[in-house]
Design a protein around this motif. Structure first.
Motif, short mmCIF file in Angstrom:
data_model
loop_
_atom_site.label_atom_id
_atom_site.label_comp_id
_atom_site.label_asym_id
_atom_site.label_seq_id
_atom_site.Cartn_x
_atom_site.Cartn_y
_atom_site.Cartn_z
N GLU A 92 49.66 30.95 30.97
CA GLU A 92 51.04 30.81 30.51
C GLU A 92 51.70 32.16 30.26
OE1 GLU A 92 51.33 28.11 27.24
OE2 GLU A 92 50.00 26.63 28.16
N LEU A 93 50.95 33.11 29.71
CA LEU A 93 51.52 34.40 29.36
C LEU A 93 51.88 35.24 30.59
CD1 LEU A 93 49.18 35.45 26.39
CD2 LEU A 93 51.59 34.75 26.23
N ARG A 94 51.25 34.97 31.71
CA ARG A 94 51.49 35.82 32.89
C ARG A 94 52.94 35.75 33.36
NH1 ARG A 94 47.69 33.91 37.44
NH2 ARG A 94 46.55 32.88 35.78
N THR A 95 53.67 34.71 32.99
CA THR A 95 55.06 34.63 33.43
C THR A 95 55.94 35.64 32.71
OG1 THR A 95 55.55 32.90 31.79
CG2 THR A 95 54.84 32.18 33.98
N ASP A 96 55.48 36.14 31.55
CA ASP A 96 56.27 37.08 30.76
C ASP A 96 55.65 38.47 30.64
OD1 ASP A 96 58.39 35.29 30.02
OD2 ASP A 96 56.99 34.32 28.65
N TYR A 97 54.36 38.58 30.92
CA TYR A 97 53.67 39.84 30.67
C TYR A 97 52.85 40.26 31.89
CZ TYR A 97 54.71 38.56 25.85
OH TYR A 97 55.36 38.19 24.71
N THR A 98 52.64 41.55 32.00
CA THR A 98 51.64 42.10 32.91
C THR A 98 50.33 42.13 32.13
OG1 THR A 98 53.30 43.46 34.01
CG2 THR A 98 50.98 44.11 34.29
N ILE A 99 49.30 41.47 32.65
CA ILE A 99 48.04 41.33 31.92
C ILE A 99 46.91 41.98 32.71
CG2 ILE A 99 46.35 39.68 30.97
CD1 ILE A 99 48.68 37.71 30.60
N VAL A 100 46.11 42.78 32.01
CA VAL A 100 44.90 43.38 32.60
C VAL A 100 43.74 42.95 31.73
CG1 VAL A 100 43.79 45.46 33.45
CG2 VAL A 100 46.28 45.37 33.30
N ILE A 101 42.73 42.32 32.33
CA ILE A 101 41.61 41.78 31.58
C ILE A 101 40.29 42.32 32.11
CG2 ILE A 101 41.71 39.69 33.01
CD1 ILE A 101 40.46 38.13 30.69
N VAL A 102 39.45 42.84 31.22
CA VAL A 102 38.08 43.20 31.55
C VAL A 102 37.21 41.98 31.30
CG1 VAL A 102 36.08 44.57 30.86
CG2 VAL A 102 38.31 45.66 31.07
N THR A 103 36.40 41.61 32.27
CA THR A 103 35.48 40.49 32.08
C THR A 103 34.19 40.71 32.85
OG1 THR A 103 35.21 38.08 32.31
CG2 THR A 103 36.58 39.18 33.97
N HIS A 104 33.08 40.24 32.24
CA HIS A 104 31.79 40.22 32.95
C HIS A 104 31.56 38.87 33.59
CE1 HIS A 104 29.94 44.09 32.03
NE2 HIS A 104 30.47 44.02 30.83
N ASN A 105 32.47 37.94 33.36
CA ASN A 105 32.32 36.58 33.85
C ASN A 105 33.03 36.44 35.20
OD1 ASN A 105 32.74 33.77 34.30
ND2 ASN A 105 32.45 33.36 32.12
N MET A 106 32.26 36.36 36.27
CA MET A 106 32.85 36.29 37.61
C MET A 106 33.73 35.05 37.76
SD MET A 106 31.79 38.96 39.18
CE MET A 106 31.99 39.64 37.54
N GLN A 107 33.25 33.92 37.20
CA GLN A 107 34.03 32.68 37.31
C GLN A 107 35.36 32.82 36.57
OE1 GLN A 107 30.74 32.71 36.39
NE2 GLN A 107 29.98 32.11 38.41
#
Length: 259
Positions: free
Chosen positions: A194-209
């Motif tokens: 939902e937030l992606r429509t208003d923000y640029t989001i960068v996420i670090v994750t170890h979870n491939m899925q």
């Protein structure tokens, strides 16, 4: 409101040690970019350079450029506090301020920026931000209760509400679900959508899925060897990255042969 981020020739140091070398990438606006790679390859270090939190560590510094909306974040004329207001951060573990109520946690960033609010304005910010974090209906009747009294997943959404209360352009998330149960993780992932429509989001994750579920683009970081700097191996649309990566090392990591 959301802005793209252009990174060019970025080298990241801890003292004399080169931790991450030669990063070049463009992070699109109003989308989710996932950073993946084995532990110690520099993903979180790189993430912290995007809002100048890296330099809080004594001796830490960067070379190269990070440009948001035409402004070079490391230009001497740029105030790092203003950078951190425009580029919010959500950490691995939920970190609501323990002595503050739910409402005061949401308003903390604004008050740290010395912004004085009338009660009606503060109430509006709290409601808007908690609605934006999909938390309003769960907490609207206990806004004066301690934020630490919420569940882990609710605390993380409270931290997201605190981050968006100051109306940033970019949201950085450093493994925001790693300390959460599957139901809370699903709630955070739905919120990211939902937030992606208003923000640029960068996420670090170890979870491939998780990377495959939440992001439009994925960047794979890796180490050349022990004691060597991390580097960006490749960045491409997430569907391509997980079906037909360009580099053999990316394929090996995604398929679980290392990492």
């Amino acid at each position: 409101m959301a802005k793209s981020i252009d990174v060019s020739d970025l080298n990241i140091f801890y003292g004399d040690f080169l931790a991450v070398e030669g990063v070049n990438m463009t992070i699109p606006s109003r989308s989710v970019t996932a950073l993946i790679g084995p532990s110690g390859c520099g993903k979180s270090t790189f993430l912290r350079t995007l809002n100048r939190m890296h330099e809080v560590i004594p001796g830490a510094r960067v070379e190269g450029k990070v440009v948001v909306d035409g402004n070079s974040l490391y230009d001497p004329s740029i105030d790092p506090v203003e950078v951190r207001r425009q580029v919010g951060m959500v950490f691995q573990r939920p970190n609501p301020f323990p002595t503050m109520s739910i409402a005061d946690n949401v308003l903390a960033g604004l008050r740290l920026n010395s912004k004085k609010l009338k009660k009606s304005e503060a109430d509006d910010v709290v409601e808007r931000s908690l609605k934006g974090a999909n938390l309003w209906t769960e907490v609207k009747d206990r806004l004066s209760k301690p934020g630490m009294g919420l569940s882990g997943g609710q605390q993380q959404r409270l931290c997201i509400a605190r981050a968006i209360a100051v109306r940033p352009q970019v949201l950085l998330m450093d493994e925001p679900c790693s300390a959460l149960d599957p139901i809370s993780t699903s709630a955070i992932e739905d919120l990211i959508h939902e937030l992606r429509t208003d923000y640029t989001i960068v996420i670090v994750t170890h979870n491939m899925q998780q990377a495959a579920r939440v992001s439009e683009d994925t960047a794979f970081f890796n180490l050349a060897g022990a004691g060597k700097p991390g580097r960006l191996v490749e960045m491409s649309p997430t569907k391509k990255m997980f079906s037909n990566p360009d580099e053999e090392a990316t394929e090996a990591y995604i398929s679980g042969r290392f990492g």
